[in-house]
Write a protein that holds these residues in place. Structure first.
Motif, mmCIF file in Angstrom:
data_model
loop_
_atom_site.group_PDB
_atom_site.id
_atom_site.type_symbol
_atom_site.label_atom_id
_atom_site.label_comp_id
_atom_site.label_asym_id
_atom_site.label_seq_id
_atom_site.Cartn_x
_atom_site.Cartn_y
_atom_site.Cartn_z
ATOM 1 N N ILE A 50 0.833 -1.199 0.000
ATOM 2 C CA ILE A 50 0.000 0.000 0.000
ATOM 3 C C ILE A 50 0.867 1.249 0.000
ATOM 4 N N ASP A 51 1.880 1.271 0.843
ATOM 5 C CA ASP A 51 2.805 2.399 0.956
ATOM 6 C C ASP A 51 4.229 1.859 0.834
ATOM 7 N N PRO A 52 4.815 1.883 -0.351
ATOM 8 C CA PRO A 52 6.140 1.289 -0.572
ATOM 9 C C PRO A 52 7.242 1.873 0.306
ATOM 10 N N ILE A 140 -9.751 14.788 -0.187
ATOM 11 C CA ILE A 140 -9.260 13.543 0.406
ATOM 12 C C ILE A 140 -10.234 13.038 1.461
ATOM 13 N N PHE A 141 -10.662 13.926 2.362
ATOM 14 C CA PHE A 141 -11.604 13.505 3.399
ATOM 15 C C PHE A 141 -12.945 13.060 2.801
ATOM 16 N N ALA A 142 -13.285 13.556 1.611
ATOM 17 C CA ALA A 142 -14.541 13.176 0.962
ATOM 18 C C ALA A 142 -14.402 11.935 0.096
ATOM 19 N N ASN A 143 -13.164 11.459 -0.074
ATOM 20 C CA ASN A 143 -12.917 10.285 -0.908
ATOM 21 C C ASN A 143 -13.665 9.071 -0.368
ATOM 22 N N GLU A 144 -14.250 8.279 -1.256
ATOM 23 C CA GLU A 144 -15.078 7.144 -0.845
ATOM 24 C C GLU A 144 -14.300 6.092 -0.063
ATOM 25 N N GLU A 145 -12.988 6.023 -0.240
ATOM 26 C CA GLU A 145 -12.181 5.052 0.499
ATOM 27 C C GLU A 145 -11.765 5.581 1.865
ATOM 28 N N VAL A 146 -11.746 6.893 1.999
ATOM 29 C CA VAL A 146 -11.318 7.521 3.255
ATOM 30 C C VAL A 146 -12.497 7.817 4.178
ATOM 31 N N LYS A 147 -13.563 8.350 3.604
ATOM 32 C CA LYS A 147 -14.697 8.881 4.365
ATOM 33 C C LYS A 147 -15.318 7.901 5.359
ATOM 34 N N PRO A 148 -15.414 6.597 5.064
ATOM 35 C CA PRO A 148 -16.021 5.698 6.060
ATOM 36 C C PRO A 148 -15.229 5.588 7.360
ATOM 37 N N TYR A 149 -13.967 5.992 7.324
ATOM 38 C CA TYR A 149 -13.105 5.826 8.488
ATOM 39 C C TYR A 149 -12.648 7.149 9.107
ATOM 40 N N PHE A 197 -9.578 -9.469 11.141
ATOM 41 C CA PHE A 197 -9.002 -8.198 11.554
ATOM 42 C C PHE A 197 -7.891 -7.722 10.627
ATOM 43 N N PHE A 198 -7.029 -8.616 10.168
ATOM 44 C CA PHE A 198 -5.890 -8.179 9.358
ATOM 45 C C PHE A 198 -6.370 -7.516 8.068
ATOM 46 N N ASP A 199 -7.402 -8.060 7.452
ATOM 47 C CA ASP A 199 -7.962 -7.436 6.244
ATOM 48 C C ASP A 199 -8.529 -6.057 6.570
ATOM 49 N N TYR A 200 -9.174 -5.942 7.727
ATOM 50 C CA TYR A 200 -9.714 -4.649 8.161
ATOM 51 C C TYR A 200 -8.583 -3.656 8.392
ATOM 52 N N LEU A 201 -7.500 -4.107 9.008
ATOM 53 C CA LEU A 201 -6.350 -3.243 9.252
ATOM 54 C C LEU A 201 -5.782 -2.707 7.942
ATOM 55 N N LEU A 202 -5.707 -3.539 6.932
ATOM 56 C CA LEU A 202 -5.186 -3.087 5.643
ATOM 57 C C LEU A 202 -6.146 -2.093 4.986
ATOM 58 N N SER A 203 -7.444 -2.253 5.227
ATOM 59 C CA SER A 203 -8.404 -1.257 4.729
ATOM 60 C C SER A 203 -8.164 0.092 5.387
ATOM 61 N N LEU A 204 -7.859 0.081 6.674
ATOM 62 C CA LEU A 204 -7.550 1.321 7.384
ATOM 63 C C LEU A 204 -6.267 1.949 6.847
ATOM 64 N N CYS A 205 -5.288 1.120 6.538
ATOM 65 C CA CYS A 205 -4.041 1.642 5.965
ATOM 66 C C CYS A 205 -4.294 2.296 4.612
ATOM 67 N N ARG A 206 -5.122 1.664 3.798
ATOM 68 C CA ARG A 206 -5.435 2.243 2.479
ATOM 69 C C ARG A 206 -6.161 3.572 2.635
ATOM 70 N N ALA A 207 -7.038 3.666 3.630
ATOM 71 C CA ALA A 207 -7.757 4.922 3.872
ATOM 72 C C ALA A 207 -6.822 5.997 4.415
ATOM 73 N N ALA A 208 -5.839 5.595 5.215
ATOM 74 C CA ALA A 208 -4.923 6.558 5.829
ATOM 75 C C ALA A 208 -3.884 7.085 4.849
ATOM 76 N N LYS A 209 -3.544 6.307 3.831
ATOM 77 C CA LYS A 209 -2.427 6.687 2.980
ATOM 78 C C LYS A 209 -2.598 8.053 2.297
ATOM 79 N N PRO A 210 -3.738 8.374 1.693
ATOM 80 C CA PRO A 210 -3.844 9.703 1.058
ATOM 81 C C PRO A 210 -3.631 10.854 2.040
ATOM 82 N N LEU A 211 -4.082 10.686 3.263
ATOM 83 C CA LEU A 211 -3.883 11.722 4.273
ATOM 84 C C LEU A 211 -2.413 11.807 4.680
ATOM 85 N N ASN A 212 -1.781 10.650 4.867
ATOM 86 C CA ASN A 212 -0.355 10.660 5.178
ATOM 87 C C ASN A 212 0.453 11.248 4.023
ATOM 88 N N ASP A 213 0.075 10.928 2.800
ATOM 89 C CA ASP A 213 0.780 11.483 1.638
ATOM 90 C C ASP A 213 0.685 13.010 1.626
#
Length: 224
Positions: A50-52, A140-149, A197-213
């Motif tokens: 997700i984040d190289p 970014i906050f309105a992005n469909e992958e970010v907004k649920p979290y 849980f691990f799949d859920y954690l990776l979903s959170l990472c994908r949602a966090a990446k645009p904000l971290n970027d």
């Protein structure tokens, strides 16, 4: 990862926070530590897709010690009542960059991202970049992958008013009236112990990446 064993151990340690109890249960702690090391290694590998920038991290970079530094603290309890793992580019727990953080604590587990407690000059730089690029952050906050979290930065640590030189009518005052730029979501003990849980954690990472970027663009260009 045996999350139930980890949370149970932390719960027992919280009730018996002394060296005598810890030494008597050292084997339990070592089993928990080994489990967490394996989990951290697997998380680094999966999160790197997700984040190289995370690919070069080691488990040692990312895991906090259970022992408290009590030298300058009025609280002399020797052990933390939580366990944390932090993945962040350029150093893990020693990095100033936007992170992916997982917190283990009974009834208080969470996932968090962002930049926590940067120095005063970096704070000013992040505030300025947020002000100058508010439309981008809004998208970014309105992005469909970010907004649920994550819908905004965390409310704790916010300032009472918009700091100078920013206008008081800035439409997102909570984005710049702050000294940390973190975002988080609670995780129930049941969710933490779920086989999914691990799949859920990776979903959170994908949602966090645009904000971290977004935040890391400033950190990468910050001259200190």
């Amino acid at each position: 990862m045996n999350a139930k064993r980890i949370l149970d151990f932390i719960g027992q340690l919280t009730c018996n926070n002394n060296r005598e109890w810890f030494n008597a249960h050292k084997d339990e702690y070592l089993a928990v530590k080994s489990d967490l090391e394996q989990f951290t290694s697997e998380w680094i590998a999966a999160a790197s897709d997700i984040d190289p920038q995370l690919a070069s991290l080691t488990t040692k970079d990312c895991m906090y010690r259970i022992y408290r530094d009590i030298r300058f603290s009025a609280n002399k309890l020797p052990y933390k009542d939580w366990i944390g793992i932090i993945l962040a580019p350029h150093g893990g727990r020693k990095s100033r960059h936007g992170c992916y953080y997982l917190h283990f604590q009974p009834e208080a587990c969470m996932f968090a991202g962002g930049v926590w407690c940067p120095d005063s000059e970096l704070i000013k730089s992040i505030r300025q970049d947020i002000y100058d690029n508010a439309d981008e952050l809004e998208a970014i906050f309105a992005n469909e992958e970010v907004k649920p979290y994550f819908t905004s930065f965390d409310s704790d640590g916010a300032l009472k008013k918009v700091p100078a030189p920013f206008p008081k009518d800035f439409p997102h005052p909570n984005w710049i009236a702050r000294n940390s730029f973190t975002f988080s979501i609670p995780i129930s003990d049941k969710e933490m112990c779920s086989p999914r849980f691990f799949d859920y954690l990776l979903s959170l990472c994908r949602a966090a990446k645009p904000l971290n970027d977004f935040l890391n663009y400033t950190v990468d260009n910050y001259k200190h």
